[in-house]
Design an enzyme around this catalytic site. Structure first.
Site, PDB file in Angstrom:
ATOM      1  N   PRO A  14       0.602  -1.283   0.083  1.00 48.86           N
ATOM      2  CA  PRO A  14       0.036  -0.149   0.144  1.00 48.86           C
ATOM      3  C   PRO A  14       0.821   1.165  -0.137  1.00 48.86           C
ATOM      4  O   PRO A  14       1.921   1.438   0.548  1.00 48.86           O
ATOM      5  CB  PRO A  14      -0.763  -0.196   1.405  1.00 48.86           C
ATOM      6  CG  PRO A  14      -0.776  -1.500   1.701  1.00 48.86           C
ATOM      7  CD  PRO A  14       0.442  -2.112   1.127  1.00 48.86           C
ATOM      8  N   LYS A  15       0.443   2.205  -0.664  1.00 43.03           N
ATOM      9  CA  LYS A  15       1.147   3.413  -1.018  1.00 43.03           C
ATOM     10  C   LYS A  15       1.575   4.176   0.523  1.00 43.03           C
ATOM     11  O   LYS A  15       2.775   4.754   0.620  1.00 43.03           O
ATOM     12  CB  LYS A  15       0.706   4.441  -1.908  1.00 43.03           C
ATOM     13  CG  LYS A  15       0.369   4.100  -3.256  1.00 43.03           C
ATOM     14  CD  LYS A  15      -0.263   4.995  -4.084  1.00 43.03           C
ATOM     15  CE  LYS A  15      -0.405   4.616  -5.329  1.00 43.03           C
ATOM     16  NZ  LYS A  15       0.393   3.632  -6.195  1.00 43.03           N
ATOM     17  N   ASN A  16       0.496   4.061   1.529  1.00 45.00           N
ATOM     18  CA  ASN A  16       0.779   4.674   2.790  1.00 45.00           C
ATOM     19  C   ASN A  16       1.616   3.897   3.735  1.00 45.00           C
ATOM     20  O   ASN A  16       1.831   4.240   4.740  1.00 45.00           O
ATOM     21  CB  ASN A  16      -0.622   5.100   3.427  1.00 45.00           C
ATOM     22  CG  ASN A  16      -1.587   4.023   3.401  1.00 45.00           C
ATOM     23  OD1 ASN A  16      -1.291   2.740   3.031  1.00 45.00           O
ATOM     24  ND2 ASN A  16      -2.618   4.120   4.418  1.00 45.00           N
ATOM     25  N   CYS A  17       2.028   2.882   3.283  1.00 43.32           N
ATOM     26  CA  CYS A  17       2.907   2.070   4.310  1.00 43.32           C
ATOM     27  C   CYS A  17       4.496   2.147   4.023  1.00 43.32           C
ATOM     28  O   CYS A  17       4.775   2.353   2.778  1.00 43.32           O
ATOM     29  CB  CYS A  17       2.573   0.463   4.112  1.00 43.32           C
ATOM     30  SG  CYS A  17       1.067   0.339   4.595  1.00 43.32           S
ATOM     31  N   LYS A  18       5.425   2.215   5.332  1.00 42.43           N
ATOM     32  CA  LYS A  18       6.853   2.374   4.945  1.00 42.43           C
ATOM     33  C   LYS A  18       7.272   1.027   4.664  1.00 42.43           C
ATOM     34  O   LYS A  18       6.973  -0.017   5.048  1.00 42.43           O
ATOM     35  CB  LYS A  18       7.098   2.956   6.219  1.00 42.43           C
ATOM     36  CG  LYS A  18       6.812   4.438   6.184  1.00 42.43           C
ATOM     37  CD  LYS A  18       7.330   4.913   7.577  1.00 42.43           C
ATOM     38  CE  LYS A  18       7.040   6.325   7.855  1.00 42.43           C
ATOM     39  NZ  LYS A  18       7.512   7.146   8.761  1.00 42.43           N
TER      40      LYS A  18
END
Length: 113
Positions: free
Chosen positions: A109-113
């Site tokens: 997911p884009k919002n995960c580091k």
């Protein structure tokens, strides 16, 4: 650049540096189980409920589901007392969205580091 991959049942599966599959269509449940074991997670019925939900949602919307949707499904399947972030963190110590996406063979997911 170094190629990253997982070897499973005589096949090589391309991954990114964090172990997310590059080709989501190569995913299978046994591969998902193996990926989880590599991260020290033994998948239970609760894990699979979430993983299958992530795959279905991704097929419909081309993104992982938002956490509030996951909680709604989880509450319906496993009861109010288990529909909270502490319980999800027990299941997915790396974070539910990140780990469920990974074990489901979906992109990070884009919002995960």
């Amino acid at each position: 650049m170094t190629d990253h991959f997982i070897e499973f049942e005589g096949q090589r599966y391309g991954t990114d540096v964090q172990g997310f599959l590059k080709q989501r269509l190569t995913w299978s449940e046994p591969l998902g189980q193996y990926m989880a074991r590599l991260d020290g997670v033994t998948l239970t019925e609760e894990h699979w409920e979430i993983i299958h939900y992530f795959r279905e949602y991704y097929e419909d919307y081309n993104i992982p589901p938002p956490m509030r949707m996951v909680m709604r499904v989880f509450k319906k399947a496993f009861g109010e007392e288990n529909a909270n972030s502490r319980y999800l963190l027990k299941l997915f110590p790396e974070g539910a969205t990140k780990a469920a996406s990974k074990f489901a063979g979906l992109p990070k997911p884009k919002n995960c580091k």
